[in-house]
Design a protein around this motif. Structure first.
Motif, short mmCIF file in Angstrom:
data_model
loop_
_atom_site.label_atom_id
_atom_site.label_comp_id
_atom_site.label_asym_id
_atom_site.label_seq_id
_atom_site.Cartn_x
_atom_site.Cartn_y
_atom_site.Cartn_z
N TYR A 1 6.07 -33.62 -42.78
CA TYR A 1 4.71 -33.21 -43.09
C TYR A 1 4.06 -32.72 -41.79
N VAL A 2 4.10 -31.41 -41.61
CA VAL A 2 3.66 -30.79 -40.36
C VAL A 2 2.16 -30.99 -40.18
N LYS A 3 1.78 -31.32 -38.97
CA LYS A 3 0.38 -31.63 -38.66
C LYS A 3 -0.55 -30.50 -39.09
N ARG A 4 -0.20 -29.25 -38.78
CA ARG A 4 -0.94 -28.08 -39.25
C ARG A 4 -0.02 -26.87 -39.16
N GLN A 5 -0.04 -26.04 -40.20
CA GLN A 5 0.79 -24.84 -40.20
C GLN A 5 0.21 -23.79 -41.14
N ALA A 6 0.61 -22.54 -40.93
CA ALA A 6 0.22 -21.47 -41.84
C ALA A 6 1.00 -21.63 -43.14
N LEU A 7 0.32 -21.51 -44.28
CA LEU A 7 0.96 -21.71 -45.59
C LEU A 7 0.64 -20.56 -46.55
N TYR A 8 1.52 -20.43 -47.54
CA TYR A 8 1.35 -19.41 -48.58
C TYR A 8 1.70 -20.02 -49.93
N ALA A 9 1.12 -19.45 -50.99
CA ALA A 9 1.48 -19.82 -52.35
C ALA A 9 2.01 -18.58 -53.04
N CYS A 10 3.07 -18.71 -53.80
CA CYS A 10 3.72 -17.57 -54.45
C CYS A 10 3.38 -17.55 -55.94
N SER A 11 2.58 -16.57 -56.33
CA SER A 11 2.21 -16.48 -57.75
C SER A 11 3.35 -15.92 -58.58
N THR A 12 4.33 -15.29 -57.94
CA THR A 12 5.51 -14.80 -58.66
C THR A 12 6.37 -15.97 -59.13
N CYS A 13 6.55 -16.94 -58.24
CA CYS A 13 7.42 -18.09 -58.55
C CYS A 13 6.67 -19.23 -59.22
N THR A 14 5.40 -19.41 -58.87
CA THR A 14 4.60 -20.50 -59.45
C THR A 14 3.28 -19.94 -59.98
N PRO A 15 3.33 -19.26 -61.13
CA PRO A 15 2.11 -18.65 -61.70
C PRO A 15 1.15 -19.71 -62.22
N LYS A 16 -0.03 -19.27 -62.58
CA LYS A 16 -1.02 -20.19 -63.14
C LYS A 16 -0.44 -20.89 -64.35
N GLY A 17 -0.64 -22.21 -64.40
CA GLY A 17 -0.06 -23.00 -65.48
C GLY A 17 1.15 -23.77 -65.01
N ALA A 18 1.78 -23.30 -63.92
CA ALA A 18 2.91 -24.02 -63.33
C ALA A 18 2.37 -25.03 -62.33
N GLU A 19 3.28 -25.80 -61.74
CA GLU A 19 2.86 -26.76 -60.72
C GLU A 19 2.52 -26.03 -59.43
N ALA A 20 1.47 -26.48 -58.77
CA ALA A 20 1.07 -25.88 -57.50
C ALA A 20 2.14 -26.16 -56.45
N ALA A 21 2.36 -25.18 -55.57
CA ALA A 21 3.36 -25.33 -54.51
C ALA A 21 2.97 -24.45 -53.34
N GLY A 22 3.42 -24.84 -52.15
CA GLY A 22 3.14 -24.06 -50.95
C GLY A 22 4.41 -23.85 -50.14
N VAL A 23 4.50 -22.70 -49.48
CA VAL A 23 5.68 -22.40 -48.67
C VAL A 23 5.25 -22.07 -47.24
N CYS A 24 6.15 -22.33 -46.30
CA CYS A 24 5.86 -22.11 -44.89
C CYS A 24 5.95 -20.62 -44.55
N LEU A 25 5.59 -20.28 -43.33
CA LEU A 25 5.59 -18.89 -42.89
C LEU A 25 6.98 -18.26 -42.98
N ALA A 26 8.00 -18.96 -42.48
CA ALA A 26 9.36 -18.41 -42.49
C ALA A 26 9.85 -18.14 -43.92
N CYS A 27 9.59 -19.07 -44.83
CA CYS A 27 10.02 -18.89 -46.22
C CYS A 27 9.26 -17.75 -46.90
N SER A 28 8.01 -17.53 -46.51
CA SER A 28 7.26 -16.41 -47.08
C SER A 28 7.92 -15.09 -46.72
N TYR A 29 8.56 -15.04 -45.54
CA TYR A 29 9.27 -13.83 -45.10
C TYR A 29 10.66 -13.73 -45.72
N LYS A 30 11.43 -14.81 -45.63
CA LYS A 30 12.85 -14.78 -45.96
C LYS A 30 13.14 -14.99 -47.46
#
Length: 382
Positions: A47-76
């Motif tokens: 659990y990183v103290k602080r980091q840039a995060l993103y949410a993917c509406s393609t993979c987790t659209p409204k109605g799905a469970e909320a999720a967040g991905v790190c900077l590297a995963c947002s790219y790769k």
């Protein structure tokens, strides 16, 4: 922290405005992203103290469970997907590829737990913000406003929805929204004594007991002199070094409404006695005693990282392999071109003219012809 929202209607800006805005956006992006790793998934760090995060509406659209991905995963892992930029969040572990992503496996760290139970989610992870639950940017919002992040819930709120006046130099201050203040009533005691004085929460005495000149009526002043019951006095004496108890004993209160803005270093003035530490822990607010938790500290670290990386720039490495004469020639040539480009653009800015692609092409063609003439003279002079 805050974000600026421009008016949706068309408006004219000068070239100088564009250059300044680009520089500000570049600095902001550098501050946010340079503090996170763009090549390696942050999951192994926990659990990183602080980091840039993103949410993917393609993979987790409204109605799905909320999720967040790190900077590297947002790219790769989510290249080409629709992503919501969440700015930064504290104490978060990357979700990419876990149970919440039914059709995606993380390319950087596929071996992950099914769920990160300590992560905290909000409507931000579905692309909406503030008490009005609107997207950012909002194409239907015609009001020029700024969004400011609450340091407790980390939601972003419009300045006009904070219930108070937004103070000057807000980028150097932290804000706690009204909802978070009310969930943790003891924060109002701190607000009376520590918060930014011209915030709306600070300008009224509770129950409107000020007169037209801002004085407290005599009967209220007399109440301050009334001896406290022995039971209350004994509780205060039990924790003689508790700053919060001491502030509560002063009896000063303000109207408990609206967001509260806090000045720099306000966290260092919070009480850290055992009782207060327990109270903060139970409320999941222990991070308030950590001055390095602030977004400003994170951004400064990101800027420092960026500066260190620039110290190992590829172009600088190439210059190191040249002799002294070649280095000076390249540096002088670069400085000359930069100065000429600046003068070229300033003429357009002064006349209020638009720079077209043809103008830029013409500039570099002139630079090319000038370079050929100089090379020719150099050739015949040798």
């Amino acid at each position: 922290m805050r974000r600026t929202i421009n008016m949706c209607e068309e408006h004219t800006v000068s070239l100088v405005d564009v250059l300044e805005e680009d520089e500000e956006l570049e600095e902001e992006a550098s501050a946010v992203l340079a503090g996170s790793d763009s090549d390696h998934c942050s999951y192994p760090q926990g659990y990183v103290k602080r980091q840039a995060l993103y949410a993917c509406s393609t993979c987790t659209p409204k109605g799905a469970e909320a999720a967040g991905v790190c900077l590297a995963c947002s790219y790769k892992c989510h290249e080409g997907h629709d992503l919501f930029e969440l700015y930064t969040k504290r104490n978060f572990r990357c979700d990419c590829g876990n149970r919440k992503f039914t059709e995606l496996q993380c390319k950087l760290h596929p071996d992950k737990d099914e769920v990160n139970s300590l992560n905290k989610y909000s409507h931000n992870f579905f692309g909406v913000y503030c008490t009005c639950s609107r997207p950012y940017p909002d194409p239907d919002d015609q009001v020029e406003d700024e969004m400011i992040q609450c340091v407790v819930c980390e939601d972003w709120l419009h300045g006009r929805h904070l219930g108070c006046v937004v103070p000057d130099c807000v980028e150097l201050q932290e804000m706690i929204c009204e909802s978070c203040m009310n969930k943790n009533p003891f924060l109002w005691t701190y607000a009376t004594h520590l918060a930014v004085q011209h915030a709306a929460v600070q300008v009224k005495v509770e129950n409107g007991l000020e007169d037209s000149k801002g004085n407290i009526p005599n009967n209220e002043k007399e109440d301050d002199d009334v001896e406290e019951p022995s039971c209350k006095r004994s509780r205060v004496e039990e924790v003689p070094n508790c700053k919060l108890r001491q502030l509560q004993a002063l009896g000063q209160k303000t109207v408990q409404s609206g967001a509260v803005f806090w000045p720099p270093a306000w966290r260092s003035k919070l009480c850290s006695c055992n009782t207060c530490q327990e109270r903060l822990s139970e409320a999941n607010l222990s991070f308030l005693l950590d001055e390095s938790d602030t977004v400003l500290t994170y951004e400064n670290q990101g800027k420092n990282n960026e500066q260190r990386q620039q110290g190992h720039d590829v172009l600088m490495s190439a210059l190191d392999n040249l002799n002294r004469v070649q280095q000076l020639e390249i540096i002088h040539g670069y400085n000359d071109m930069k100065a000429e480009l600046k003068d070229f653009l300033q003429r357009f800015a002064a006349d209020g003219k638009v720079v077209t692609p043809d103008d830029i092409r013409q500039f570099f063609e002139q630079q090319s012809r000038k370079r050929r003439r100089e090379d020719s003279r150099h050739f015949y002079s040798t």
